[in-house]
Design a protein around this motif. Structure first.
Motif, PDB file in Angstrom:
ATOM      1  N   ALA A 131      -6.199   6.447 -26.392  1.00  0.00           N
ATOM      2  CA  ALA A 131      -7.401   7.021 -27.015  1.00  0.00           C
ATOM      3  C   ALA A 131      -8.379   5.936 -27.437  1.00  0.00           C
ATOM      4  O   ALA A 131      -8.089   5.175 -28.365  1.00  0.00           O
ATOM      5  N   ALA A 146     -15.225   9.149 -33.696  1.00  0.00           N
ATOM      6  CA  ALA A 146     -14.794   9.970 -32.556  1.00  0.00           C
ATOM      7  C   ALA A 146     -13.574   9.344 -31.892  1.00  0.00           C
ATOM      8  O   ALA A 146     -13.494   8.130 -31.737  1.00  0.00           O
ATOM      9  N   ASN A 147     -12.604  10.169 -31.554  1.00  0.00           N
ATOM     10  CA  ASN A 147     -11.402   9.751 -30.813  1.00  0.00           C
ATOM     11  C   ASN A 147     -11.327  10.599 -29.545  1.00  0.00           C
ATOM     12  O   ASN A 147     -11.445  11.824 -29.607  1.00  0.00           O
ATOM     13  N   LEU A 148     -11.114   9.941 -28.418  1.00  0.00           N
ATOM     14  CA  LEU A 148     -10.968  10.662 -27.137  1.00  0.00           C
ATOM     15  C   LEU A 148      -9.564  10.376 -26.597  1.00  0.00           C
ATOM     16  O   LEU A 148      -9.257   9.244 -26.229  1.00  0.00           O
ATOM     17  N   TYR A 167      -9.564  15.737 -28.189  1.00  0.00           N
ATOM     18  CA  TYR A 167     -10.557  14.976 -28.959  1.00  0.00           C
ATOM     19  C   TYR A 167     -10.395  15.243 -30.444  1.00  0.00           C
ATOM     20  O   TYR A 167      -9.809  16.253 -30.866  1.00  0.00           O
ATOM     21  N   GLY A 169     -13.002  14.467 -34.054  1.00  0.00           N
ATOM     22  CA  GLY A 169     -14.273  13.912 -34.508  1.00  0.00           C
ATOM     23  C   GLY A 169     -14.500  14.218 -35.981  1.00  0.00           C
ATOM     24  O   GLY A 169     -13.957  15.183 -36.527  1.00  0.00           O
ATOM     25  N   GLU A 188      -8.284  20.529 -27.711  1.00  0.00           N
ATOM     26  CA  GLU A 188      -7.553  20.118 -26.522  1.00  0.00           C
ATOM     27  C   GLU A 188      -7.988  21.015 -25.374  1.00  0.00           C
ATOM     28  O   GLU A 188      -7.435  22.099 -25.174  1.00  0.00           O
TER      29      GLU A 188
ATOM     30  N   SER B   8     -16.356   6.121 -21.894  1.00  0.00           N
ATOM     31  CA  SER B   8     -15.869   5.505 -23.132  1.00  0.00           C
ATOM     32  C   SER B   8     -16.228   4.023 -23.175  1.00  0.00           C
ATOM     33  O   SER B   8     -16.684   3.501 -24.187  1.00  0.00           O
TER      34      SER B   8
END
Lengths: 247, 110
Positions: A131, A146-148, A167, A169, A188, B8
């Motif tokens: 991530a 934000a995390n992906l 994700y 946020g 998700e 990203s």
């Protein structure tokens, strides 16, 4: 018609291996602290009009340590249950956060999280997650994060094919040390390239707060969120609590 | 997946590149006998600045500021760098978390 869709979503959810339903419910910051030990608890409880989802929950306990200025490592034990089923140990996780830019040096702080999830029950799949983490200060009071998540399962007998995207946020308002209000989103969408209809994906959004207080030799950081499902597949409501003691 | 990963990386690069081109003014802070010297430091508002904190004490200290949203552990007899800003004009308090009674300071942005 809507009842049919709801029943279909519930049936799909019930058929999925548990690890697939582990949508994130924490927003990670890319910043780590060298020499800091962290003991953490976080958990959620769902409420839903469908009995198979109502009272579903996940409880996590962990110990972590900041080995360097750019590497924090943490080990979790994860308990989970669906509906009225008993709570069971689901997985052991090894999580690492790598801070890739010094905090505040650039307009966006950047880091990467890696997570290995080892299923403790025979037949359940293991999972690896990667991530990218982004965080930026928007003026004196607002912080956006934000995390992906890119997740891939391996092993087990019922693993999902392909790579799954999720994700997390957060928009956090810096009010005072003891109480920062925030808005959080989690979701998700599913396998990349096969997201499908919105109502078949899991999405939540809702208010949260963060705070910290000094306690003994360290600091207790606390936060909670009340998330509302914004798609059919997500639970109606998810109550989240997070506690971290750092010393 | 490749497109999302690429996106990203691009977002990360966009965050990093503009700051990398700019000259960042540096300001020195010393931590000695669990006190910050100087206890009050003036920096320009509206600019990103780097604080170079020298811990002359033999034990670690954590530079902690809720106002600046920064925490940084600095080992004994070593230096640490903390980037802050661009700051709005005003006063921002900081402290040494392990010796909060004595290690107190203030950053003035103007």
């Amino acid at each position: 018609m809507s009842r049919t869709i709801t029943a279909l979503c519930a049936a799909l959810l019930a058929a999925l291996p548990l690890a697939v339903r582990a949508a994130p419910f924490k927003v990670y910051s890319p910043t780590v602290q060298r020499g800091v030990t962290e003991v953490e608890y976080r958990g959620y409880v769902d409420s839903d009009h469908r009995s198979e989802l109502d009272k579903s929950q996940q409880q996590r306990f962990s110990v972590g340590y900041g080995f360097t200025d750019y590497w924090f490592s943490e080990v979790y034990t994860v308990y989970e249950k669906d509906g009225s089923a008993p709570l069971k140990n689901q997985a052991i996780e090894w999580e690492n956060i790598f801070q890739l830019t010094p905090q505040g040096k650039y307009p966006v702080d950047f880091g990467v999280l890696t997570e290995f999830e080892f299923a403790t029950r025979s037949g359940d799949p293991n999972e690896f997650s990667l991530a990218p983490i982004f965080e930026s200060e928007l003026g004196r009071h607002l912080v956006a994060t934000a995390n992906l998540f890119f997740e891939r399962q391996f092993g087990g007998t019922e693993r999902e094919p392909g790579t799954t995207f999720a994700y997390a946020g957060r928009l956090r308002y810096r009010l005072n040390r003891y109480f920062d209000p925030a808005l959080e989103v989690f979701g998700e969408p599913g396998e990349i390239g096969h997201f499908g209809a919105w109502d078949g994906q899991e999405h939540w959004a809702g208010p949260a707060f963060y705070g910290e207080m000094r306690l003994g030799r360290g600091a207790l950081e606390y936060s909670a969120a009340l998330l509302f499902g914004t798609s059919q597949a997500a639970s109606d409501r998810r109550a989240v609590v997070r506690l971290e003691y750092e010393f | 997946m490749k497109k999302l990963l690429l996106l990203s990386l691009v977002i990360g690069a966009l965050g990093v590149l503009p700051g990398a081109r700019a000259e960042t003014p540096e300001y020195a802070l010393v931590l000695e006998n669990h006190r910050f010297v100087p206890p009050e430091l003036t920096v320009p508002a509206g600019k990103r600045v780097k604080l170079v904190i020298e811990n002359r004490d033999p034990i670690p200290e954590e530079f902690d500021s809720y106002d600046l949203r920064r925490e940084k552990v600095i080992a004994g007899n070593s230096k640490g760098e903390v980037w802050v800003g661009p700051l709005d004009p005003g006063s921002y308090s900081f402290m040494g978390e392990y010796h909060a009674e004595t290690a107190k300071g203030r950053l003035i942005a103007k």
